[in-house]
Design an enzyme around this catalytic site. Structure first.
Site, PDB file in Angstrom:
ATOM      1  CG  ASP A  49      -9.277  -1.618  -0.013  1.00 25.40           C
ATOM      2  OD1 ASP A  49     -10.157  -0.842  -0.451  1.00 25.40           O
ATOM      3  OD2 ASP A  49      -9.485  -2.445   0.883  1.00 25.40           O
ATOM      4  CD  GLU A  82     -13.927  -1.856  -3.165  1.00 35.70           C
ATOM      5  OE1 GLU A  82     -14.795  -2.709  -3.038  1.00 35.70           O
ATOM      6  OE2 GLU A  82     -13.043  -1.659  -2.327  1.00 35.70           O
ATOM      7  CG  ASP A  90      -7.036  -2.791   5.503  1.00 35.96           C
ATOM      8  OD1 ASP A  90      -8.252  -3.059   5.402  1.00 35.96           O
ATOM      9  OD2 ASP A  90      -6.580  -2.029   6.367  1.00 35.96           O
TER      10      ASP A  90
END
Ligand SMILES: [Zn+2]
Length: 370
Positions: free
Chosen positions: A184, A268, A350
């Site tokens: 991420d 993502e 996170d």
């Protein structure tokens, strides 16, 4: 498989002028083509293809004679580029194609074919430009595909050559939950992994960024139009280029490491347009160049038979507890750590998101069931 090789060009003064002509003319054609497409759609509800547009080029050349000095395939390449910008807009919901500005720091044009590379003489021969000196530090073999000539704001020229080596991409390797990692984009760090590892931006890059702020301040204190301001601007441009190179190197290191150590990587696909509305995140995203990082992961995964699992940017990866699935819907950006009210797990924002990204990606592959 396709690989890109980038080399520095050293054009002679006259060749530089011709390169500038190509850049200007190609930008002109791109903007003209975009305008034609918009007009034809608004006035006739008709969508012009790049074939339609290329058919209009000879007429346009009668009107603007200087277009004749430029390689016509480069001009046609622009209508093709515009087509792919529209495809991205429709298929991937990327932004509507923009007009190209002469103020963009990097200006470029493509050479689809009829150019040659000579490793012995260290030259690249380009149509309508001639034999340009180059530093061909890496040899390659294969079929030459499109080349792109670019010029930075400090006047440095490069050529990026796409080569097809004729080999098939290796077969995709199998993966499981154990051999998959979720990544991420961190708010503070460059990236955060589902393993809990945080990858910080390297110190040299941070130092350059600090220096950038200093130079930006300095430039604003100089009188507009003065030669001192021009000098400061050039210094700033050089630093921008340095930072962009440092960032690229760093992204290459990290992407290679992730590809080497894992069979699959889940990332993502950020809804960058939606996120840019938020100021602080906008900084973080444009700084880390997340999408160019994911692109590197994608093609390297292809080379080595690894898997890149993309998940849409709409899954609530940050707000969902990865243990019990509780949705913490009123979480704001400044929350770094939180405790799940349902299962009492303490989360690092996170890391929790990275674990979720891995989870969502594996669910989409039906590799885990919840
Ligand atoms: Zn929970």
């Amino acid at each position: 498989m396709l690989k890109a090789y980038k080399f520095r060009l050293y054009p002679a003064a006259e060749q530089k002028t011709r390169i500038e002509k190509h850049i200007g003319s190609c930008r002109f054609i791109y903007n003209w083509a975009l305008e034609q497409k918009i007009k034809s759609y608004e006035q006739e509800g008709k969508s012009l293809s790049c074939y339609d547009l290329n058919n209009l080029l000879p007429e346009l050349k009668q009107e603007y004679e200087w277009l004749k000095e430029v390689n016509s395939q480069s001009l046609q390449g622009m209508t093709k580029n515009l087509d792919s910008a529209f495809t991205k807009f429709f298929r991937e919901k990327k932004g509507f194609p923009n007009f190209k500005s002469r103020k963009n720091p990097i200006q470029s044009f493509s050479v689809p074919q009829h150019y040659t590379v000579d490793f012995e003489k260290n030259v690249v021969k380009l149509p309508k430009i001639g034999e340009v000196k180059a530093v061909l530090h890496r040899r390659f073999e294969g079929k030459l595909k499109t080349a792109t000539v670019s010029r930075t704001s400090t006047g440095i020229c490069y050529i990026s050559i796409l080569v097809d080596d004729g080999e098939e991409l290796p077969e995709k390797q199998e993966f499981s939950a154990d051999t998959t990692v979720g990544v991420d984009v961190g708010i503070k760090d460059f990236a955060v992994l589902s393993t809990g590892e945080k990858i910080d931006n390297p110190t040299y890059l941070k130092n350059s960024m600090k220096r950038l702020k200093v130079l930006q301040k300095r430039i604003s204190r100089k009188v507009k139009g003065s030669s001192n301001r021009e000098k400061a601007r050039l210094k700033l441009s050089r630093l921008h280029e340095k930072i962009s190179n440092q960032r690229k190197d760093f992204q290459h290191q990290i992407s290679s490491k992730l590809i080497r150590e894992n069979q699959a990587i889940a990332a993502e696909t950020l809804n960058v347009n939606g996120m840019l509305k938020n100021h602080c995140l906008a900084q973080a995203i444009s700084d880390s160049g997340w999408s160019s990082f994911v692109t590197k992961l994608e093609y390297k995964a292809g080379w080595y038979g690894k898997n890149l699992l993309r998940i849409g940017g709409f899954e609530p990866s940050t707000k969902r507890c990865n243990v019990c699935g509780y949705l913490n819907s009123n979480m704001t950006l400044d929350v770094r750590e939180w405790e799940c009210p349902e299962c009492k797990t303490k989360h690092d924002r996170d890391i929790n998101a990275a674990i979720n990204i891995k989870k969502f990606a594996l669910q989409a592959q039906s590799l885990i069931v919840t």
